[in-house]
Design a protein around this motif. Structure first.
Motif, short mmCIF file in Angstrom:
data_model
loop_
_atom_site.label_atom_id
_atom_site.label_comp_id
_atom_site.label_asym_id
_atom_site.label_seq_id
_atom_site.Cartn_x
_atom_site.Cartn_y
_atom_site.Cartn_z
N SER A 50 -3.71 -9.26 50.55
CA SER A 50 -4.40 -8.32 49.92
C SER A 50 -3.33 -6.75 50.12
O SER A 50 -3.46 -6.26 49.12
N ASP A 169 -8.40 -10.81 43.77
CA ASP A 169 -8.17 -10.92 45.34
C ASP A 169 -9.54 -11.77 45.70
O ASP A 169 -10.46 -11.19 46.15
N GLU A 170 -9.29 -13.05 45.92
CA GLU A 170 -10.40 -14.07 46.40
C GLU A 170 -11.65 -13.67 45.88
O GLU A 170 -12.83 -13.75 46.21
MG LIG Z 1 -7.21 -10.24 51.72
#
Ligand SMILES: [Mg+2]
Ligand SMILES: Nc1ncnc2c1ncn2[C@@H]1O[C@H](COP(=O)(O)OP(=O)(O)OP(=O)(O)O)[C@@H](O)[C@H]1O
Length: 297
Positions: A50, A169-170
């Motif tokens: 991240s 991001d995920e």
């Molecule tokens: Mg992360």
């Protein structure tokens, strides 16, 4: 080869650079993302995925080194807004990204705030909702949608700003398998239509979607290549305590028993085809003679 849309040059980053002993969340990262890439970033919790992604749209700036987005340096204050327009982000929790009470208003929110004229705005919202297959829900209340549908609305909202790059991001991690598949399909379509994708995921079978994979560990890039190159290094990934896609694991185990069986299969289709071919040819599968099975000899 074309110019990279994102270039990360010798980047190290610390959340506490002026501390007596700064801790570096990124160390000496070099990376180029090219237009049309579908780059997947995998790695353990806390490996810096991240933190790296936030460097792509100037949410974070390097402690050392430089990040260039479409030729603009993220350290240049004048470039922050154009960089944010170039790189859109979608995060993990869909509810946190919804701002309006009607789907189409939610998607229009970003570009409307930037003063995009009415006609253009309508065209963008139509396009973005179609591409994530949420056109039929445009008048609905976002909070009544499933998580997968909400996440697709969030993607449409990001895309309505017409970014060249979309960073996820995920974005599938809170979704059920059906929702995950819907989102992957939307992302696949966006990539086919020319959007550069950077996707962070813990699901190894999703990593196979990309044309490139990077593996992060303790703030560094420790492996990279095509999904086939990266995931065929089963032992390396295990040493990093990372999973490999289940299909690759199965192919690898079969290969260990019988080295004529390919070790680098990535998808269910590929493994099914290989097994069917062997059944037809009455070849061995993982040391097991199916010919003997069929003929009793
Ligand atoms: Mg992360
Ligand atoms: N806001 C912050 N302040 C201080 N340290 C942070 C902050 N955010 C992350 N870190 C630290 O930086 C390192 C990298 O974190 P990062 O969130 O980038 O990892 P990640 O790979 O995205 O992990 P995850 O898979 O859990 O999302 C970790 O050691 C983390 O504790």
């Amino acid at each position: 080869m074309s110019e990279p849309i994102i270039r990360v040059e010798n980047v190290s980053f610390s959340y506490n650079p002026s501390a007596e002993k700064p801790v570096f969340a990124l160390q000496d990262i070099n990376l180029e993302v090219f237009p049309g890439d579908y780059l997947v970033i995998v790695g353990h919790n806390g490996s810096g995925k991240s933190t790296l992604a936030k460097h792509f749209n100037a949410l974070l700036r390097p402690t050392q080194g430089d990040v260039w987005v479409d030729g603009m340096n993220t350290k240049d204050p004048k470039c922050v807004l154009p960089i944010r327009a170039t790189v859109g982000m979608v995060f993990q929790i869909p509810d946190n990204q919804i701002v309006a009470t009607v789907v189409e208003e939610d998607v229009a929110f970003g570009p409307a705030n930037l003063g995009v004229p009415e006609e253009e705005l309508r065209a963008r919202v139509d396009w973005a909702l179609k591409i994530v297959d949420m056109d039929a829900y445009r008048q609905r209340a976002p909070h009544l949608l499933s998580s997968g549908q909400k996440q697709r609305v969030a993607i449409a909202g990001a895309m309505a700003l017409k970014p060249k790059v979309l960073v996820l991001d995920e974005s599938t991690s809170m979704l059920d398998p059906a929702g995950r598949e819907e989102v992957l399909k939307a992302v696949r379509t966006l990539n086919k239509e020319g959007t550069t994708i950077v996707a962070i995921t813990h699901f190894m079978h999703e990593a196979v979607e990309g044309n490139r994979v990077i593996v992060m560990e303790a703030g560094r890039i420790v492996a990279q290549g095509s999904p086939r190159e990266v995931f065929s290094n089963v032992e390396t990934l295990r040493a990093l305590h990372l999973d490999v896609p289940q299909v690759t694991e199965l192919a690898y185990e079969l290969h260990k028993r019988d080295n004529t069986f390919p070790a680098d299969l990535l998808t269910v289709d590929e493994i099914v085809q290989e097994i069917e071919r062997r059944l037809e040819q009455k070849e061995r599968i993982g040391g097991y003679s199916w010919a003997r099975h069929y003929t009793g000899q």
